[in-house]
Design an enzyme around this catalytic site. Structure first.
Site, PDB file in Angstrom:
ATOM      1  N   HIS A  93       0.856  -1.198   0.000  1.00  0.00           N
ATOM      2  CA  HIS A  93       0.000   0.000   0.000  1.00  0.00           C
ATOM      3  C   HIS A  93       0.895   1.253   0.000  1.00  0.00           C
ATOM      4  O   HIS A  93       1.966   1.256   0.617  1.00  0.00           O
ATOM      5  CB  HIS A  93      -0.905  -0.022   1.234  1.00  0.00           C
ATOM      6  N   GLU A 165      -4.021   1.995  -7.249  1.00  0.00           N
ATOM      7  CA  GLU A 165      -4.414   3.083  -6.355  1.00  0.00           C
ATOM      8  C   GLU A 165      -3.526   4.297  -6.630  1.00  0.00           C
ATOM      9  O   GLU A 165      -2.424   4.404  -6.074  1.00  0.00           O
ATOM     10  CB  GLU A 165      -4.231   2.666  -4.889  1.00  0.00           C
TER      11      GLU A 165
END
Ligand code: PGA
Length: 255
Positions: A93, A165
């Site tokens: 992430h 993302e």
């Protein structure tokens, strides 16, 4: 292909709050066979929630874990220890890349450790605002993909999920802005083409999720972007009715 709706709770909720949320979610959530609902609570909540969750309805994910199974690694929890507790793990992430300084080499080891321990890694990739402004998006995406998957052999590829993302679209980023569906479509095409370059036609079957400021109002538009197989939801997954709404949208637009 299934549609994935993954809630990333980040560093939120006590164990008690997480348990109450899960209880309410299980009650509020209809069971849609084709929508795989996953939540990623804090590490400390995973074990108790694994006893509470109804795995026919939804699954748990870790937000992170360490790539070595055991050893002198103070403070770490391994994928081996999470085996049987979670079905998925978020890996790479952007908050871990930029705040915790994880690089592609470490991320690659985590992806491999997850697969080795029967946990499906959700490998997050995405460019920052300045990388996009400098026209570097394609290079960043290709580098993060080849780097993050460097320990994934052809026969492991079907155990991996990719999440695109863009860092500039993540709601916690300063001045975040929601991505336009055509901006997402372009990068998802590039991800798919890079995967096919790396692995051949089997790569067509790798699920690609989108994440960044996903809310009930834009979930339908994002889920209908060609090549998008699901959503990784941060802020909106902390609000029960919003997360349930996103699951409903998934059921509506994908079935
Ligand atoms: P957001 O976060 O939905 O709050 O933008 C997404 C993520 O960071 O995974």
């Amino acid at each position: 292909m299934k549609t994935y709706i993954v809630g990333n709770w980040k560093l939120n909720f006590t164990v008690g709050e997480a348990s109450i949320y899960l209880h309410k979610l299980l009650k509020a959530m209809p069971n849609y066979r084709d929508v795989e609902v996953v939540v990623a609570p804090s590490l400390i909540a995973l074990q108790p929630l694994s006893l509470q969750v109804d795995r026919h309805k939804m699954k748990l994910a870790a937000q992170n874990a360490f790539y070595r199974d055991t050893g002198a690694f103070t403070g770490e929890v391994s994928f081996a220890q999470l085996r049987g507790i979670v079905d998925y793990a978020i890996v790479g992430h952007s908050e871990r890349r930029y705040i915790l300084r994880e690089d592609d080499k470490m991320i690659a080891k985590k992806v491999a450790a997850a697969v080795r321990n029967k946990i499906t890694p959700i490998l997050c990739i995405g460019e920052t605002e300045s990388e996009r402004a400098f026209g570097e998006t394609a290079d960043v995406i290709r580098d993060q993909l080849t780097g993050g998957l460097s320990e994934v052999s052809d026969d492991m590829l079907d155990k991996v999920i990719i999440a695109y993302e863009p860092v500039w679209a993540i709601s916690s980023t300063k001045a975040a802005k929601a991505a336009a569906p055509d901006e997402i479509a372009e990068v998802v095409r590039l991800i798919r083409a890079s995967l096919v370059d790396m692995y051949g036609a089997v790569a067509e079957r790798v699920p690609v999720l989108f994440g960044g400021s996903v809310k009930p109002v834009n979930a339908g538009a994002y889920l209908t972007v060609p090549g998008v197989d699901g959503l990784l939801v941060g802020g909106s997954s902390l609000i029960l009715n919003e997360f349930v709404d996103i699951i409903e949208v998934a059921k509506r637009v994908r079935s």
